[in-house]
Design a protein around this motif. Structure first.
Motif, short mmCIF file in Angstrom:
data_model
loop_
_atom_site.label_atom_id
_atom_site.label_comp_id
_atom_site.label_asym_id
_atom_site.label_seq_id
_atom_site.Cartn_x
_atom_site.Cartn_y
_atom_site.Cartn_z
N GLY A 1 1.96 21.47 3.01
CA GLY A 1 1.90 22.30 1.82
C GLY A 1 3.13 22.23 0.95
O GLY A 1 3.31 23.07 0.06
N THR A 2 4.01 21.23 1.19
CA THR A 2 5.25 21.15 0.41
C THR A 2 5.26 19.91 -0.47
O THR A 2 4.80 19.95 -1.60
N TYR A 3 5.77 18.79 0.06
CA TYR A 3 5.99 17.61 -0.76
C TYR A 3 4.73 16.77 -0.90
O TYR A 3 3.94 16.64 0.04
N ALA A 4 4.58 16.16 -2.08
CA ALA A 4 3.42 15.32 -2.36
C ALA A 4 3.68 13.87 -1.97
O ALA A 4 2.97 12.97 -2.41
N VAL A 5 4.69 13.63 -1.16
CA VAL A 5 4.99 12.28 -0.65
C VAL A 5 5.09 12.35 0.87
O VAL A 5 5.51 13.37 1.42
N SER A 6 4.69 11.27 1.53
CA SER A 6 4.72 11.28 2.99
C SER A 6 5.90 10.51 3.57
O SER A 6 6.17 10.59 4.76
N ARG A 7 6.60 9.75 2.72
CA ARG A 7 7.82 9.06 3.16
C ARG A 7 8.82 9.09 2.03
O ARG A 7 8.46 8.92 0.86
N TYR B 1 7.97 14.69 9.50
CA TYR B 1 6.65 14.57 8.85
C TYR B 1 6.77 13.68 7.61
O TYR B 1 5.93 12.82 7.35
N VAL B 2 7.81 13.92 6.82
CA VAL B 2 8.16 13.00 5.74
C VAL B 2 9.10 11.97 6.35
O VAL B 2 10.24 12.27 6.68
N SER B 3 8.60 10.77 6.52
CA SER B 3 9.31 9.74 7.29
C SER B 3 10.31 8.97 6.42
O SER B 3 10.15 8.86 5.21
N ASN B 4 11.34 8.44 7.10
CA ASN B 4 12.30 7.57 6.40
C ASN B 4 12.08 6.10 6.76
O ASN B 4 12.92 5.25 6.48
N ASP C 1 0.87 -1.17 0.00
CA ASP C 1 0.00 0.00 0.00
C ASP C 1 0.91 1.22 0.00
O ASP C 1 1.61 1.48 0.99
N PRO C 2 1.00 1.96 -1.10
CA PRO C 2 1.96 3.07 -1.19
C PRO C 2 1.70 4.14 -0.14
O PRO C 2 0.55 4.38 0.27
N HIS C 3 2.78 4.78 0.30
CA HIS C 3 2.67 5.86 1.28
C HIS C 3 2.29 7.16 0.57
O HIS C 3 3.06 7.69 -0.22
N LYS C 4 1.11 7.66 0.88
CA LYS C 4 0.66 8.93 0.32
C LYS C 4 0.10 9.79 1.45
O LYS C 4 -0.46 9.26 2.41
N PRO C 5 0.24 11.11 1.34
CA PRO C 5 -0.22 11.98 2.44
C PRO C 5 -1.69 11.78 2.78
O PRO C 5 -2.07 11.90 3.95
N GLU C 6 -2.52 11.49 1.78
CA GLU C 6 -3.96 11.37 2.03
C GLU C 6 -4.36 10.01 2.60
O GLU C 6 -5.52 9.82 2.97
N ARG C 7 -3.43 9.06 2.65
CA ARG C 7 -3.76 7.77 3.27
C ARG C 7 -4.08 8.02 4.74
O ARG C 7 -3.33 8.72 5.43
N GLU C 8 -5.15 7.45 5.24
CA GLU C 8 -5.67 7.84 6.56
C GLU C 8 -4.64 7.68 7.67
O GLU C 8 -4.49 8.58 8.52
N ASP C 9 -3.91 6.56 7.67
CA ASP C 9 -2.93 6.37 8.74
C ASP C 9 -1.74 7.32 8.59
O ASP C 9 -1.16 7.77 9.58
N GLU C 10 -1.39 7.66 7.35
CA GLU C 10 -0.30 8.62 7.13
C GLU C 10 -0.73 10.01 7.57
O GLU C 10 0.04 10.76 8.19
N LYS C 11 -1.96 10.37 7.24
CA LYS C 11 -2.50 11.68 7.65
C LYS C 11 -2.48 11.80 9.18
O LYS C 11 -2.05 12.83 9.73
N LYS C 12 -2.91 10.75 9.87
CA LYS C 12 -2.93 10.77 11.34
C LYS C 12 -1.51 10.87 11.90
O LYS C 12 -1.25 11.62 12.85
#
Length: 424
Positions: free
Chosen positions: A304-310, A320-323, A274-285
């Motif tokens: 308001g910056t990157y379109a990726v969450s990891r 916020y952008v996780s490794n 399941d790809p990591h995206k900012p809008e994914r509910e667990d990623e958003k939380k």
């Protein structure tokens, strides 16, 4: 080793020594440019192997021989006293947290590495070492990458069919490694991951017992290493990534961000991740719990910056952008058709459920050849409206012709069943 392989090896060793009859001198120009001007001791192995593989591939070295030569040369390189190549320290310009980092000058270091390759050639001309037992993995693959309408190409990919030979693993488990990295804000993070992730993976003790755990640690360590380089060189790029490790009976997948991989088994897509995206509910939380937010600005973005969450890199938005990568593993039973890796430039416009049909269409057009399948898939993504860089890497777990034959016989069988039903 077969007589043909032995003959190919002897021919290449001879041609290499004809091109490099003498060791490179201190003023001789490098035949291949190193990736960096300066490297840390941790980066020496990855940067040297990258240069060696490019050098030998450009000269059409058999892939197994190139991997073995690079491994032998870098092993000897790392035994040497490398202190003559240390960069002079300037405490006034070096951040406090990097005071203990030893940097080396790349050009003289890589001259030494190429001379080590030459020494390997000289020794192997006299007696070619046995490559050990031949790998049971003989997967063909198809890869294609385009810049598309973007100003720069920031994707990178890696194909390592000789993972064990290149990295000196001798535990009797055949391995192949494939990866796609989708850079943004520059290509540095993607290039770094493509150069070092597999090196770090090979050094993890957990690799032999639990590859998924080894993968997760390797992504984090790669990001930690890149952070030091990024701070030193004022780099601001980031990269998502997806990588797979194939053994005869298992497929292990690890990913960071929205680059994806999928498995197709008997013509049906199998979800691996399941790809990591900012809008994914667990990623958003997760992001909001850290005090950040996601905002829609054409697409969902972290703060308001990157379109990726990891991602690897993007240090101005950590944590916020996780490794922290995710991993999964699936047992292979012989029914698998292929595994496909691609960046979001492909998966944003092509649904996974459509991939099997597109692959079969490409195989029919190629009359059973898999060589141009990735190119066909990239063209489909571009036609569907993708303007991003697009990279598609497809690893066939069955022979492409076999997939086409099976599909044709299945259609014939279905037609026969329908006809019989009509008669009844």
């Amino acid at each position: 080793m077969s007589c043909a392989n032995q003959g190919d090896a002897a021919k290449f060793l001879k041609s290499f020594l004809e091109e490099f009859p003498n060791p490179l001198g201190t003023e001789d120009q490098l035949p291949v440019s190193p990736l960096s001007r300066k490297v840390s001791l941790q980066e020496v192995k990855g940067e040297s192997l990258d240069l060696g593989l490019r050098l030998l591939s450009d000269r059409n070295a058999p892939s197994w021989l190139g991997a073995a030569m690079c491994n032998a040369a870098v092993t000897e390189l790392l035994k040497d006293d490398l202190s003559p190549h240390y960069c002079p320290k300037d405490p006034e310009q070096q951040p406090e947290d990097e005071q203990g980092v030893v940097l080396l000058q790349s050009e003289p270091l890589q001259r030494l590495f190429i001379n080590k390759l030459r020494e390997v050639c000289v020794a192997w001309q006299k007696q070619l070492p046995s490559p050990g037992s031949s790998s049971s993995l003989t997967h063909s693959c198809s890869v294609h990458a385009i810049r598309n309408t973007r100003r720069k190409m920031e994707d990178r990919h890696m194909i390592l069919k000789e993972f064990n030979q290149l990295l000196g693993l001798k535990d009797g488990v055949d391995r192949e490694y494939y990866a796609v990295f989708d850079g943004h804000g520059g290509v540095d993070a993607a290039t770094y991951a493509a150069t070092h992730l597999h090196i770090i993976l090979s050094q993890q003790e957990a690799l032999k017992s639990h590859a998924a755990t080894a993968f997760k640690s390797s992504f984090t360590l790669t990001d930690d290493m890149f952070k030091i380089k990024a701070k030193r060189e004022r780099l601001r790029s980031g990269s998502t990534g997806v990588a797979v490790l194939l053994t005869p009976d298992r497929l292990t997948v690890s990913w960071l961000g929205d680059s994806q991989t999928m498995l197709v088994r008997q013509g049906e897509p199998v979800t691996l991740m399941d790809p990591h995206k900012p809008e994914r509910e667990d990623e958003k939380k997760r992001i909001e719990d850290l005090g950040g937010c996601i905002a829609f600005m054409g697409c969902w973005r972290v703060n308001g910056t990157y379109a990726v969450s990891r991602a690897i890199g993007d240090f101005d938005q950590k944590p916020y952008v996780s490794n922290e990568a995710d991993s999964s593993s699936v047992q292979l039973n012989g029914d698998e058709d292929y595994v496909l890796l691609a960046c979001d430039g492909f998966f944003d416009v092509v649904r996974p459920g459509d991939v099997p049909g597109l692959v079969l269409e490409a195989l029919r057009e190629g009359r059973g050849s898999g060589d141009d399948v990735a190119q066909s898939l990239v063209a489909q993504a571009k036609a569907a409206g993708s303007s991003d860089n697009i990279t598609v890497l497809l690893v066939f777990l069955k022979e492409p012709q076999q997939l086409l034959t099976h599909e044709t016989s299945s259609r014939t069988g279905e037609g026969g069943a329908t006809a019989a039903a009509t008669v009844i």
